[in-house]
Design a protein around this motif. Structure first.
Motif, PDB file in Angstrom:
ATOM      1  N   ARG A 102       0.815  -1.225   0.000  1.00 57.36           N
ATOM      2  CA  ARG A 102       0.000   0.000   0.000  1.00 57.36           C
ATOM      3  C   ARG A 102       0.846   1.271   0.000  1.00 57.36           C
ATOM      4  O   ARG A 102       0.530   2.231  -0.708  1.00 57.36           O
ATOM      5  N   THR A 103       1.897   1.275   0.795  1.00 60.76           N
ATOM      6  CA  THR A 103       2.711   2.484   0.931  1.00 60.76           C
ATOM      7  C   THR A 103       3.763   2.613  -0.166  1.00 60.76           C
ATOM      8  O   THR A 103       4.488   3.617  -0.208  1.00 60.76           O
ATOM      9  N   GLN A 104       3.855   1.616  -1.034  1.00 58.57           N
ATOM     10  CA  GLN A 104       4.943   1.605  -2.016  1.00 58.57           C
ATOM     11  C   GLN A 104       4.514   1.969  -3.438  1.00 58.57           C
ATOM     12  O   GLN A 104       5.363   2.131  -4.306  1.00 58.57           O
ATOM     13  N   ALA A 108       8.136   3.197  -4.451  1.00 57.92           N
ATOM     14  CA  ALA A 108       9.026   2.274  -5.164  1.00 57.92           C
ATOM     15  C   ALA A 108       8.965   2.537  -6.666  1.00 57.92           C
ATOM     16  O   ALA A 108       7.940   2.956  -7.204  1.00 57.92           O
ATOM     17  N   GLU A 109      10.063   2.281  -7.342  1.00 57.87           N
ATOM     18  CA  GLU A 109      10.124   2.518  -8.790  1.00 57.87           C
ATOM     19  C   GLU A 109       9.055   1.728  -9.530  1.00 57.87           C
ATOM     20  O   GLU A 109       8.357   2.259 -10.415  1.00 57.87           O
ATOM     21  N   ALA A 110       8.903   0.439  -9.163  1.00 61.50           N
ATOM     22  CA  ALA A 110       7.887  -0.386  -9.816  1.00 61.50           C
ATOM     23  C   ALA A 110       6.485   0.133  -9.513  1.00 61.50           C
ATOM     24  O   ALA A 110       5.603   0.109 -10.379  1.00 61.50           O
ATOM     25  N   GLY A 111       6.273   0.607  -8.299  1.00 56.34           N
ATOM     26  CA  GLY A 111       4.975   1.157  -7.925  1.00 56.34           C
ATOM     27  C   GLY A 111       4.654   2.426  -8.696  1.00 56.34           C
ATOM     28  O   GLY A 111       3.508   2.649  -9.115  1.00 56.34           O
ATOM     29  N   LEU A 112       5.657   3.260  -8.901  1.00 58.44           N
ATOM     30  CA  LEU A 112       5.448   4.491  -9.669  1.00 58.44           C
ATOM     31  C   LEU A 112       5.092   4.179 -11.118  1.00 58.44           C
ATOM     32  O   LEU A 112       4.219   4.827 -11.705  1.00 58.44           O
TER      33      LEU A 112
END
Length: 217
Positions: A102-104, A108-112
């Motif tokens: 949830r917070t990533q 995180a690069e992959a999350g972005l």
């Protein structure tokens, strides 16, 4: 050189992931990880400032496992379904850890990358940027909740204990009055234990997508 290999942050996360998959995130400790890597706990602080930092790395790791579909000429909602399916596929491999992502999504690069692609598809679908942001936020929460709430994944792993637990829950529903609760009693088994885990996730994704289509401008 051997010490550096033992303290490779990626390998530390691998070990933490194995522990958490088996016992849950609460079982992770820097002391336990240090023992498994044959170093002192202080050595791990060079890579992770505390347990929360390590758990964040685990969340980022899960998002990195998402195989992001390539953009195509398909309609926006078809591409969005593929994206949501890819996220769920990665998270359901680690149901005890899904909540850590949830917070990533915006860290995180992959999350972005996932977030940018999701917002772009929603804007293509007719949402304003602000509405796309809110829809995207709630979609992420829905997917995580879908995985965390998986009735099969939430059951104990021991086969005998799991079977006993399912029987107890089903017996409780079967004991209800079929005259007063005809639908519940007839669906007792599936309410306790999905007939198909794949179908459980298919329906969850389709419900999410249908909701997005339903509020589209």
């Amino acid at each position: 050189m051997a010490t550096k290999e033992r303290l490779d942050p990626a390998k530390i996360v691998d070990t933490a992931l194995a522990i958490a998959d088996e016992e849950g995130p609460a079982a992770i400790s820097l002391r336990k990880l240090a023992a498994q890597h044959d170093v002192t706990p202080m050595a791990l602080y060079r890579h992770f400032k505390d347990k929360d930092d390590l758990l964040a790395a685990l969340g980022a790791r899960l998002l990195a496992e998402v195989v992001l579909p390539e953009p195509s000429d398909a309609p926006w909602d078809v591409q969005l379904r593929e994206l949501l399916t890819a996220v769920v596929t990665a998270l359901r491999a680690h149901p005890r850890l899904a909540d850590l992502t949830r917070t990533q999504f915006l860290v995180a690069e992959a999350g972005l990358a996932l977030s940018e692609r999701t917002l772009d598809l929603l804007v293509q679908g007719g949402f304003s940027v602000d509405d796309a942001a809110e829809v995207g936020r709630q979609t992420v929460s829905a997917l995580v909740a879908l995985v965390v709430g998986d009735p099969i994944a939430r059951e104990v792993s021991d086969p005998e204990a799991r079977a006993a637990s399912v029987r107890r829950k089903q017996a409780s529903l079967n004991a209800l009055s079929p005259e007063r609760y005809p639908r519940i009693t007839s669906a007792a088994r599936t309410l306790i234990w999905p007939k198909s885990q794949d179908r459980y996730y298919e329906i969850g994704i389709e419900l999410t997508l249908a909701g997005i289509r339903g509020i589209r401008p």
